[in-house]
Design a protein around this motif. Structure first.
Motif: not given
Ligand code: ADP
Ligand code: ADP
Length: 233
Positions: A5-13
């Motif tokens: 389960t992914l919850k509100d995943i962000k990946k920011i570069y």
């Protein structure tokens, strides 16, 4: 049973001048035994999502649950173990070691397993047989066709007996017919119970999955179940 389960995943570069939201609020539930395709334009975050799912990349924000357990509660070395034991990767460019034989390429992921030398060899051989490469085990990758090389990569992904297989454009580098063979192999593995997530541009591949996830600008914009929407057109 719930696998991820992914919850509100962000990946920011972050660069000097700007932030790229490669993933911008991903909520996703993956059940064991699913066959999922991820589609979307170039730069929409597909590879990043696959790498996050595969524990290669760490999200900047949000929470990741593996079998109900938050990764925040799992120590870093345990996370590596989860990745190595539970997840197999298949890449577009195969990522095989050119100076090693086919067999050695497939044995490699078993290096850190508590297995004897003979058991490793036998296990690797049995998976090479499963993908139809029984006769090629002592060749090097450059002696094989593209389709055969991708089969080696699949055998390598399978040999550790992972529950989850992640494939990034596994047919992107293959001609149509060879690509179909590879997809049929993945379908067969899914029937045998493996959870498979595949990034693809090919709608024919996506149609065979039981769920299609569409990404745009790091967000899930649409999800199709059983791809039924495509059979109407
Ligand atoms: P896709 O697989 O859909 O083509 P990616 O996941 O590779 O998309 O990339 C999503 C976005 O994140 C793109 O804008 C890309 O340029 C950016 N990005 C990916 N990796 C990096 C990185 N290591 N550093 C900076 N930006 C990155
Ligand atoms: P870390 O730097 O987080 O300790 P590793 O040393 O295990 O991670 O991995 C280094 C790099 O190798 C990762 O950033 C990733 O790109 C790649 N990698 C690691 N594990 C795998 C894997 N199972 N399959 C493919 N690539 C991997």
């Amino acid at each position: 049973m719930e696998l991820i389960t992914l919850k509100d995943i962000k990946k920011i570069y972050s660069n000097r001048n700007n932030n790229t939201f490669a993933l911008n609020g991903i909520n996703l539930n993956i059940q064991q035994g699913e066959l999922i395709s991820i589609m979307g334009p170039s730069g929409s975050g597909k590879s990043t999502l696959l790498n996050v799912l595969g524990l290669i990349d760490t999200p900047t924000e949000g929470e990741y649950f593996f079998k109900g357990k938050s990764l925040k509660e799992i120590r870093k070395n345990k996370i590596h173990k989860t990745r190595n034991d539970m997840i197999g990767f298949v890449f577009q460019y195969f990522a095989l070691l050119k100076d090693y034989t086919v067999l050695d390429n497939v044995v490699l992921p078993l290096t850190y397993r508590k297995l004897g030398h003979k058991e490793r060899i036998n296990k690797a051989k049995s998976y090479l047989e499963k993908v139809g490469l029984k006769e090629q085990v002592h060749k090097t990758p450059d002696e094989l066709s593209g389709g055969q090389q991708q089969r080696v990569a699949i055998a390598r992904a399978l040999v550790g007996e992972p529950e989850l297989i992640l494939a990034d454009e596994p047919t992107g580098n293959l001609d149509r017919r060879t690509g179909e063979e590879i997809i049929n192999l993945l379908l067969q593995l899914n029937k045998e119970g493996k959870t498979i997530i595949v990034v693809t541009h090919d709608i024919e591949v996506a149609k065979k999955c039981n769920r299609i996830i569409e990404l745009v600008d790091g967000k899930i914009t649409q999800q199709f179940k059983n791809a039924s929407i495509f059979s109407k057109t």
